[in-house]
Design a protein around this motif. Structure first.
Motif, PDB file in Angstrom:
ATOM      1  N   THR A 200      37.169   9.187 -36.650  1.00 51.39           N
ATOM      2  CA  THR A 200      38.099   9.725 -37.638  1.00 51.39           C
ATOM      3  C   THR A 200      37.481   9.550 -39.021  1.00 51.39           C
ATOM      4  O   THR A 200      37.001   8.456 -39.340  1.00 51.39           O
ATOM      5  CB  THR A 200      39.447   8.977 -37.595  1.00 51.39           C
ATOM      6  OG1 THR A 200      39.985   9.051 -36.267  1.00 51.39           O
ATOM      7  CG2 THR A 200      40.435   9.594 -38.575  1.00 51.39           C
TER       8      THR A 200
ATOM      9  N   SER B 282      43.247  11.388 -26.178  1.00 49.83           N
ATOM     10  CA  SER B 282      43.112   9.942 -25.977  1.00 49.83           C
ATOM     11  C   SER B 282      44.444   9.310 -25.612  1.00 49.83           C
ATOM     12  O   SER B 282      44.526   8.420 -24.781  1.00 49.83           O
ATOM     13  CB  SER B 282      42.545   9.288 -27.238  1.00 49.83           C
ATOM     14  OG  SER B 282      41.239   9.744 -27.475  1.00 49.83           O
TER      15      SER B 282
ATOM     16  N   ARG C 197      35.429   6.274 -39.043  1.00 50.33           N
ATOM     17  CA  ARG C 197      35.852   5.067 -38.350  1.00 50.33           C
ATOM     18  C   ARG C 197      35.918   5.367 -36.867  1.00 50.33           C
ATOM     19  O   ARG C 197      36.487   6.381 -36.450  1.00 50.33           O
ATOM     20  CB  ARG C 197      37.212   4.586 -38.849  1.00 50.33           C
ATOM     21  CG  ARG C 197      37.645   3.268 -38.193  1.00 50.33           C
ATOM     22  CD  ARG C 197      38.854   2.667 -38.878  1.00 50.33           C
ATOM     23  NE  ARG C 197      38.548   2.286 -40.251  1.00 50.33           N
ATOM     24  CZ  ARG C 197      37.892   1.188 -40.606  1.00 50.33           C
ATOM     25  NH1 ARG C 197      37.439   0.362 -39.666  1.00 50.33           N
ATOM     26  NH2 ARG C 197      37.673   0.910 -41.864  1.00 50.33           N
ATOM     27  N   ARG C 198      35.317   4.499 -36.070  1.00 44.90           N
ATOM     28  CA  ARG C 198      35.348   4.656 -34.613  1.00 44.90           C
ATOM     29  C   ARG C 198      36.374   3.701 -34.045  1.00 44.90           C
ATOM     30  O   ARG C 198      36.349   2.495 -34.328  1.00 44.90           O
ATOM     31  CB  ARG C 198      33.968   4.349 -34.028  1.00 44.90           C
ATOM     32  CG  ARG C 198      33.871   4.602 -32.509  1.00 44.90           C
ATOM     33  CD  ARG C 198      32.634   3.944 -31.895  1.00 44.90           C
ATOM     34  NE  ARG C 198      32.684   2.495 -32.083  1.00 44.90           N
ATOM     35  CZ  ARG C 198      31.870   1.829 -32.888  1.00 44.90           C
ATOM     36  NH1 ARG C 198      30.939   2.455 -33.596  1.00 44.90           N
ATOM     37  NH2 ARG C 198      31.982   0.512 -33.016  1.00 44.90           N
ATOM     38  N   ASP C 199      37.290   4.209 -33.238  1.00 44.04           N
ATOM     39  CA  ASP C 199      38.303   3.328 -32.666  1.00 44.04           C
ATOM     40  C   ASP C 199      37.814   2.745 -31.343  1.00 44.04           C
ATOM     41  O   ASP C 199      36.682   2.966 -30.918  1.00 44.04           O
ATOM     42  CB  ASP C 199      39.652   4.042 -32.526  1.00 44.04           C
ATOM     43  CG  ASP C 199      39.676   5.119 -31.445  1.00 44.04           C
ATOM     44  OD1 ASP C 199      38.736   5.180 -30.619  1.00 44.04           O
ATOM     45  OD2 ASP C 199      40.629   5.911 -31.423  1.00 44.04           O
ATOM     46  N   ALA C 200      38.686   1.986 -30.676  1.00 43.22           N
ATOM     47  CA  ALA C 200      38.298   1.268 -29.469  1.00 43.22           C
ATOM     48  C   ALA C 200      37.975   2.190 -28.302  1.00 43.22           C
ATOM     49  O   ALA C 200      37.341   1.769 -27.339  1.00 43.22           O
ATOM     50  CB  ALA C 200      39.417   0.306 -29.063  1.00 43.22           C
TER      51      ALA C 200
ATOM     52  N   THR D 169      36.072  -1.588 -32.720  1.00 39.49           N
ATOM     53  CA  THR D 169      36.131  -0.585 -33.777  1.00 39.49           C
ATOM     54  C   THR D 169      34.951  -0.776 -34.714  1.00 39.49           C
ATOM     55  O   THR D 169      34.389  -1.870 -34.834  1.00 39.49           O
ATOM     56  CB  THR D 169      37.440  -0.688 -34.570  1.00 39.49           C
ATOM     57  OG1 THR D 169      37.537  -1.998 -35.141  1.00 39.49           O
ATOM     58  CG2 THR D 169      38.634  -0.431 -33.678  1.00 39.49           C
TER      59      THR D 169
ATOM     60  N   ARG E   7      42.924  12.943 -30.680  1.00 43.95           N
ATOM     61  CA  ARG E   7      43.926  11.876 -30.559  1.00 43.95           C
ATOM     62  C   ARG E   7      44.910  12.162 -29.435  1.00 43.95           C
ATOM     63  O   ARG E   7      45.310  11.274 -28.691  1.00 43.95           O
ATOM     64  CB  ARG E   7      44.663  11.703 -31.888  1.00 43.95           C
ATOM     65  CG  ARG E   7      43.883  10.926 -32.930  1.00 43.95           C
ATOM     66  CD  ARG E   7      44.772  10.515 -34.077  1.00 43.95           C
ATOM     67  NE  ARG E   7      45.268  11.642 -34.830  1.00 43.95           N
ATOM     68  CZ  ARG E   7      44.619  12.180 -35.867  1.00 43.95           C
ATOM     69  NH1 ARG E   7      43.448  11.700 -36.242  1.00 43.95           N
ATOM     70  NH2 ARG E   7      45.129  13.196 -36.517  1.00 43.95           N
TER      71      ARG E   7
ATOM     72  N   ASN F 248      40.135  16.139 -34.962  1.00 44.46           N
ATOM     73  CA  ASN F 248      40.566  14.763 -34.667  1.00 44.46           C
ATOM     74  C   ASN F 248      41.972  14.727 -34.081  1.00 44.46           C
ATOM     75  O   ASN F 248      42.280  13.904 -33.227  1.00 44.46           O
ATOM     76  CB  ASN F 248      40.514  13.909 -35.930  1.00 44.46           C
ATOM     77  CG  ASN F 248      39.095  13.578 -36.316  1.00 44.46           C
ATOM     78  OD1 ASN F 248      38.244  13.479 -35.455  1.00 44.46           O
ATOM     79  ND2 ASN F 248      38.841  13.411 -37.595  1.00 44.46           N
TER      80      ASN F 248
ATOM     81  N   TRP G 249      39.140  -4.253 -26.301  1.00 44.74           N
ATOM     82  CA  TRP G 249      38.804  -2.926 -26.831  1.00 44.74           C
ATOM     83  C   TRP G 249      39.031  -2.868 -28.337  1.00 44.74           C
ATOM     84  O   TRP G 249      38.271  -2.249 -29.065  1.00 44.74           O
ATOM     85  CB  TRP G 249      39.658  -1.864 -26.144  1.00 44.74           C
ATOM     86  CG  TRP G 249      39.201  -1.505 -24.765  1.00 44.74           C
ATOM     87  CD1 TRP G 249      38.099  -1.992 -24.112  1.00 44.74           C
ATOM     88  CD2 TRP G 249      39.822  -0.602 -23.879  1.00 44.74           C
ATOM     89  NE1 TRP G 249      38.004  -1.447 -22.866  1.00 44.74           N
ATOM     90  CE2 TRP G 249      39.049  -0.574 -22.691  1.00 44.74           C
ATOM     91  CE3 TRP G 249      40.957   0.196 -23.949  1.00 44.74           C
ATOM     92  CZ2 TRP G 249      39.372   0.213 -21.606  1.00 44.74           C
ATOM     93  CZ3 TRP G 249      41.289   0.990 -22.868  1.00 44.74           C
ATOM     94  CH2 TRP G 249      40.502   1.000 -21.705  1.00 44.74           C
ATOM     95  N   SER G 250      40.119  -3.514 -28.798  1.00 43.17           N
ATOM     96  CA  SER G 250      40.465  -3.423 -30.226  1.00 43.17           C
ATOM     97  C   SER G 250      39.392  -4.031 -31.116  1.00 43.17           C
ATOM     98  O   SER G 250      39.323  -3.752 -32.304  1.00 43.17           O
ATOM     99  CB  SER G 250      41.806  -4.111 -30.490  1.00 43.17           C
ATOM    100  OG  SER G 250      41.691  -5.525 -30.310  1.00 43.17           O
TER     101      SER G 250
END
Length: 442
Positions: free
Chosen positions: A86, A23, A78-81, A57, A20, A16, A53-54
């Protein structure tokens, strides 16, 4: 490769960190380009885009499928935008049972890819407040409450007996849960396995999540049938299933009392086009159109998609077959609008996209994407998130289970095609020869 749960999560954490960094570089380059091109207006546009995008999640769950007694668990991310996964602060939630090992299934006679011969191993209710999962190696079903932060807690009494041997698939119709017990595992005690046939059986789900067996609801199928899926129709009145080992398509009416009644044309032999010469009887993947009485079937060995219509009583009629450019088509999912259908193709680690919007009875392939990672028997179950902005795919490489993974693809909102995100795939190293099964995404 044998590692502990703790080491597993350390490996995922390191992966991860690299994701990050990739990204952040992508975001930085995107921001600089926007500023140079359009100045202040671009900043406003970028801010608006970031706000959109936010909102994308979400939480993704898969099952570790660890074969050790009481070691199976649900893994939460957890999937981010941007689509990066993660692990949750509590990364895994014990199911109270066991999965089954990869090595005990792959290469067993004609069922050479039965590691992938099931779908819907993990499901959630429509309200996304409760999660159900199979413990294939211990003949039980785990039930969890889902909390706002994505964490899970088992309901009282979980796990519950599955009503058979080796549960592999779950389908929920209101408060009726259908379980498919495949009964193929070689490590199940011989007496237990010999006393039970593969079956479909139903349970009443109480408001607190307990599973209560429904009397006389078990519909058994012949030994070696390899039932793979408990697919529920949109109106919750029908159940579709596939005997992957014999090429029989089954349909049942779900009666008001929760019992199953086989439909008039069931079981129905698949057409000769479903199999190449010298068939070994392996057909996988079922999905229903969300708005029309149409059933899609993956003809794995001939790389074709079968299209059926069905009557209110579940009676099935073959309409046609269409080609799939991937290899060994398996699992299927449609979007809510009924305009796109996605398939996984384990033979070449790819995902295929069909247009079913113009004519749902005649799917038209518009894209095939080969995912990153090890080639060979790979892509398995797949799931769209609740916003249908991301497609998630569990992959189980045949060569090295150490490279188990979840791939994340962004869905183009204009045409439904997909693009793998920069941080994909998310590696899930094997524990005691395990491979992940099932996926859901909120």
């Amino acid at each position: 490769m044998v590692i502990s749960q703790g080491k597993l999560m350390n490996i995922i954490s390191k992966t991860n960190k690299n994701n990050r960094q990739r990204s952040r570089k992508l975001l930085t380059l995107t921001g600089i380009t926007a500023l140079v091109l359009t100045g202040g207006l671009a900043i406003q546009s970028a801010n608006a885009q970031w706000y959109q995008w936010s909102r994308l999640t979400g939480i993704v769950y898969t099952q570790s499928n660890i074969p050790t007694p009481n070691a199976n668990s649900i893994l939460g991310f957890r999937r981010d935008a941007l689509g990066m996964l993660t692990p949750l602060s509590t990364p895994f939630f014990p199911t109270g049972g066991a999965g089954f090992p990869n090595a005990s299934i792959v290469g067993r006679g004609p069922f050479f890819i039965t590691a992938f011969a099931s779908d819907q191993e993990v499901i959630v209710n429509p309200e996304k407040t409760r999660l159900f999962a199979v413990n294939s190696g211990s003949n039980t079903i785990a039930v969890f409450d889902i909390h706002q932060d994505g964490s899970l807690s088992p309901v009282e009494g979980s796990p519950f007996p599955s009503g058979g041997v080796q549960p592999v698939s779950l389908g929920l119709a209101g408060d009726i849960l259908t379980v498919v017990n495949q009964n193929l595992l070689p490590q199940i005690p011989s007496q237990e396995a010999s006393d039970s046939l593969p079956n479909y059986t139903t349970f009443r789900v109480t408001p607190k999540g307990r599973l209560i067996p429904i009397p006389n609801s078990t519909a058994s199928v012949p030994r070696g049938s390899l039932p793979t899926q408990a697919l529920i129709s949109p109106n919750k009145r029908l159940l579709f299933g596939m005997d992957g080992g014999t090429g029989l398509l089954r349909s049942y009416q779900i009666l008001p009392n929760g019992r199953l009644q086989q439909s008039p044309s069931s079981p129905q032999q698949l057409p000769p086009a479903a199999f190449p010469p010298n068939p070994i009887g392996l057909t996988l993947g079922l999905q229903v159109h969300p708005r029309r009485p149409i059933l899609y079937v993956g003809f794995t060995l001939s790389n074709q998609l079968g299209v059926y219509s069905y009557e209110p009583d579940g009676d099935l009629h073959l309409l046609r077959t269409v080609p799939n450019s991937g290899r060994a088509i398996c699992w299927l999912v449609t979007n809510r609008a009924g305009t796109r259908l996605y398939t996984t193709n384990p033979g070449d680690n790819s995902v295929t996209v069909y247009d079913i919007g113009r004519d749902p009875s005649t799917p038209v392939e518009i894209q095939r994407v080969v995912l990153r990672g090890e080639m060979g028997t790979g892509t398995a179950q797949l799931a769209l998130d609740s916003t249908e902005s991301f497609l998630h795919v569990v992959s189980q490489p045949a060569i090295s289970v150490a490279n188990n993974r979840i791939s994340v693809l962004r869905v183009n909102r204009y045409d439904g095609t997909v693009t793998e995100v920069p941080s994909s795939p998310q590696l899930i190293p094997s524990v005691n020869n395990s491979f992940p099964q099932g996926i859901v995404a909120n």
